[in-house]
Design a protein around this motif. Structure first.
Motif, PDB file in Angstrom:
ATOM      1  N   LEU A 117       2.712  13.917   9.536  1.00  0.00           N
ATOM      2  CA  LEU A 117       3.495  14.630   8.530  1.00  0.00           C
ATOM      3  C   LEU A 117       4.112  15.906   9.103  1.00  0.00           C
ATOM      4  O   LEU A 117       5.254  16.229   8.791  1.00  0.00           O
TER       5      LEU A 117
ATOM      6  N   GLN B 167       5.450  11.989   2.891  1.00  0.00           N
ATOM      7  CA  GLN B 167       4.313  11.351   3.563  1.00  0.00           C
ATOM      8  C   GLN B 167       4.596   9.868   3.801  1.00  0.00           C
ATOM      9  O   GLN B 167       4.279   9.325   4.853  1.00  0.00           O
ATOM     10  N   ALA B 168       5.215   9.213   2.839  1.00  0.00           N
ATOM     11  CA  ALA B 168       5.532   7.790   2.993  1.00  0.00           C
ATOM     12  C   ALA B 168       6.494   7.573   4.152  1.00  0.00           C
ATOM     13  O   ALA B 168       6.318   6.641   4.948  1.00  0.00           O
TER      14      ALA B 168
ATOM     15  N   SER C 183       0.838  -1.201   0.000  1.00  0.00           N
ATOM     16  CA  SER C 183       0.000   0.000   0.000  1.00  0.00           C
ATOM     17  C   SER C 183       0.878   1.259   0.000  1.00  0.00           C
ATOM     18  O   SER C 183       0.523   2.265  -0.630  1.00  0.00           O
ATOM     19  N   ASP C 184       2.025   1.204   0.674  1.00  0.00           N
ATOM     20  CA  ASP C 184       2.959   2.337   0.671  1.00  0.00           C
ATOM     21  C   ASP C 184       3.574   2.510  -0.716  1.00  0.00           C
ATOM     22  O   ASP C 184       3.699   3.629  -1.215  1.00  0.00           O
TER      23      ASP C 184
ATOM     24  N   ASP D 164       4.616   7.900   7.285  1.00  0.00           N
ATOM     25  CA  ASP D 164       3.822   6.681   7.487  1.00  0.00           C
ATOM     26  C   ASP D 164       4.694   5.536   8.005  1.00  0.00           C
ATOM     27  O   ASP D 164       4.300   4.813   8.921  1.00  0.00           O
ATOM     28  N   LEU D 165       5.869   5.366   7.410  1.00  0.00           N
ATOM     29  CA  LEU D 165       6.768   4.288   7.831  1.00  0.00           C
ATOM     30  C   LEU D 165       7.247   4.492   9.267  1.00  0.00           C
ATOM     31  O   LEU D 165       7.518   3.524   9.972  1.00  0.00           O
TER      32      LEU D 165
ATOM     33  N   LYS E  86       1.115   4.155  -3.156  1.00  0.00           N
ATOM     34  CA  LYS E  86       0.957   5.607  -2.982  1.00  0.00           C
ATOM     35  C   LYS E  86       2.066   6.367  -3.693  1.00  0.00           C
ATOM     36  O   LYS E  86       1.823   7.387  -4.331  1.00  0.00           O
TER      37      LYS E  86
ATOM     38  N   GLY F 275       5.342   6.013  11.470  1.00  0.00           N
ATOM     39  CA  GLY F 275       4.162   6.065  12.318  1.00  0.00           C
ATOM     40  C   GLY F 275       3.998   7.423  12.979  1.00  0.00           C
ATOM     41  O   GLY F 275       3.477   7.533  14.088  1.00  0.00           O
ATOM     42  N   LYS F 276       4.451   8.455  12.303  1.00  0.00           N
ATOM     43  CA  LYS F 276       4.415   9.817  12.833  1.00  0.00           C
ATOM     44  C   LYS F 276       3.601  10.719  11.906  1.00  0.00           C
ATOM     45  O   LYS F 276       3.488  10.453  10.714  1.00  0.00           O
TER      46      LYS F 276
END
Length: 90
Positions: A62, A52-53, A33-34, A56-57, A37, A59-60
């Motif tokens: 933006l 953004q990725a 899914s990453d 996401d990786l 995107k 877990g924080k």
């Protein structure tokens, strides 16, 4: 075979975000899914998609990534590109 599932990056320039001092960030390996995107982002939106990725990786949010020094961001970007580069649409 030892496959790295996460990687911790010590920040040379620690940051404070919402009252929390952050000295390191741990990124997880990407999921498909990453990858989707990033590979579906338009070229002009690629920088934002990658930032953004990485958020996401980690877990924080933006907005935390906006506080990171570019020198601390670069190793995370390199690791992410190494992992995701295998799926580049180009």
């Amino acid at each position: 075979m030892n496959i790295e599932r996460t990687k911790t990056f010590e920040l040379k320039f620690p940051i404070t975000h919402k009252g929390e001092e952050i000295k390191s960030l741990t990124l997880r390996r990407a999921k498909m899914s990453d990858v989707k995107k990033i590979t579906s982002a338009k070229e002009e939106d690629m920088f934002d998609a990658i930032l953004q990725a990485i958020a996401d990786l980690a877990g924080k949010p933006l907005e935390l990534m906006d506080e990171i020094d570019p020198e601390d961001y670069k190793p995370m970007l390199d690791w992410g590109q190494e992992m995701l580069g295998k799926f580049s649409a180009n």
